[in-house]
Design a protein around this motif. Structure first.
Motif, PDB file in Angstrom:
ATOM      1  N   VAL A  93       0.846  -1.187   0.000  1.00 20.96           N
ATOM      2  CA  VAL A  93       0.000   0.000   0.000  1.00 20.96           C
ATOM      3  C   VAL A  93       0.884   1.241   0.000  1.00 20.96           C
ATOM      4  N   GLN A  94       0.640   2.103  -0.954  1.00 20.82           N
ATOM      5  CA  GLN A  94       1.409   3.338  -1.099  1.00 20.82           C
ATOM      6  C   GLN A  94       0.838   4.409  -0.166  1.00 20.82           C
ATOM      7  N   GLU A 138      -2.383   6.106  -1.044  1.00 22.99           N
ATOM      8  CA  GLU A 138      -3.599   5.297  -1.028  1.00 22.99           C
ATOM      9  C   GLU A 138      -4.256   5.287   0.346  1.00 22.99           C
ATOM     10  N   CYS A 196      -4.698 -10.764  -5.839  1.00 20.93           N
ATOM     11  CA  CYS A 196      -4.143  -9.998  -6.952  1.00 20.93           C
ATOM     12  C   CYS A 196      -4.362 -10.826  -8.214  1.00 20.93           C
ATOM     13  N   ASN A 217       2.574  -5.529  -5.603  1.00 20.56           N
ATOM     14  CA  ASN A 217       2.980  -4.258  -6.212  1.00 20.56           C
ATOM     15  C   ASN A 217       2.468  -4.107  -7.640  1.00 20.56           C
ATOM     16  N   ARG A 222      -2.981  -2.305  -7.287  1.00 24.15           N
ATOM     17  CA  ARG A 222      -3.108  -0.906  -6.830  1.00 24.15           C
ATOM     18  C   ARG A 222      -4.463  -0.346  -7.235  1.00 24.15           C
ATOM     19  N   ARG A 259      -7.054  -1.754  -4.954  1.00 24.43           N
ATOM     20  CA  ARG A 259      -6.954  -1.141  -3.627  1.00 24.43           C
ATOM     21  C   ARG A 259      -7.609   0.241  -3.620  1.00 24.43           C
TER      22      ARG A 259
END
Length: 158
Positions: free
Chosen positions: A24-25, A28, A48, A60, A65, A68
């Motif tokens: 998780v970035q 986000e 995923c 990743n 992403r 998410r």
């Protein structure tokens, strides 16, 4: 002294590798800690679609992403956890769930492991019973016992 430093470096590496990996970035993460906790809980249940054996929380991949972000948008819109999962299943199919739901289409998936375990137990039980009855020998006759005594007494003398 270098031995201690080397040991500390190995320990630090081991602790780093043992920590859970989260992809998780920072951009986000939701501002509301309760919503973020729900998002993390839900993303741990979602597969995923690129990596297939990782949750979207640990992946990743760009698609992970996107999922998410979509999940967090649905939570911010006020959806319940069930509504978010239903939305993602409708969009990506049942395969998006790491733990498939128990329904008619996944019945075989859920029942195969217990069925194989039960059948294996029955096979083992039958095999043990057959072995036990196969090794039960008839008692020796009087002539056989006399011959056995003679052979054993010859053995002890020699």
């Amino acid at each position: 002294m270098s031995r201690i430093l080397r040991s500390l470096a190995v320990l630090a590496l081991a602790l780093t590798l043992a920590a859970p990996v989260m992809a998780v970035q920072p951009d986000e993460v939701l501002d509301d800690p309760a919503l973020e906790a729900r998002a993390r809980e839900l993303s741990a249940e979602l597969r995923c679609m690129v990596c297939q054996n990782e949750s979207i929380d640990a992946s990743n991949a760009p698609l992970a992403r996107d999922i998410r972000i979509l999940l967090r948008e649905r939570l911010e819109a006020g959806d319940t956890n069930a509504e978010v999962l239903d939305y993602l299943v409708a969009r990506y199919g049942e395969f998006v769930l790491l733990k498939p739901r128990f329904n008619a289409s996944t019945l075989l998936l859920w029942l195969t492991a217990p069925l194989v375990l039960i059948l294996g137990g029955i096979a083992a039980w039958v095999g043990v019973r057959r072995r036990r009855t196969a090794t039960d020998a008839a008692p020796l006759s009087a002539a056989e016992e006399a011959e056995l005594e003679r052979v054993l007494s010859d053995d002890t003398r020699g």
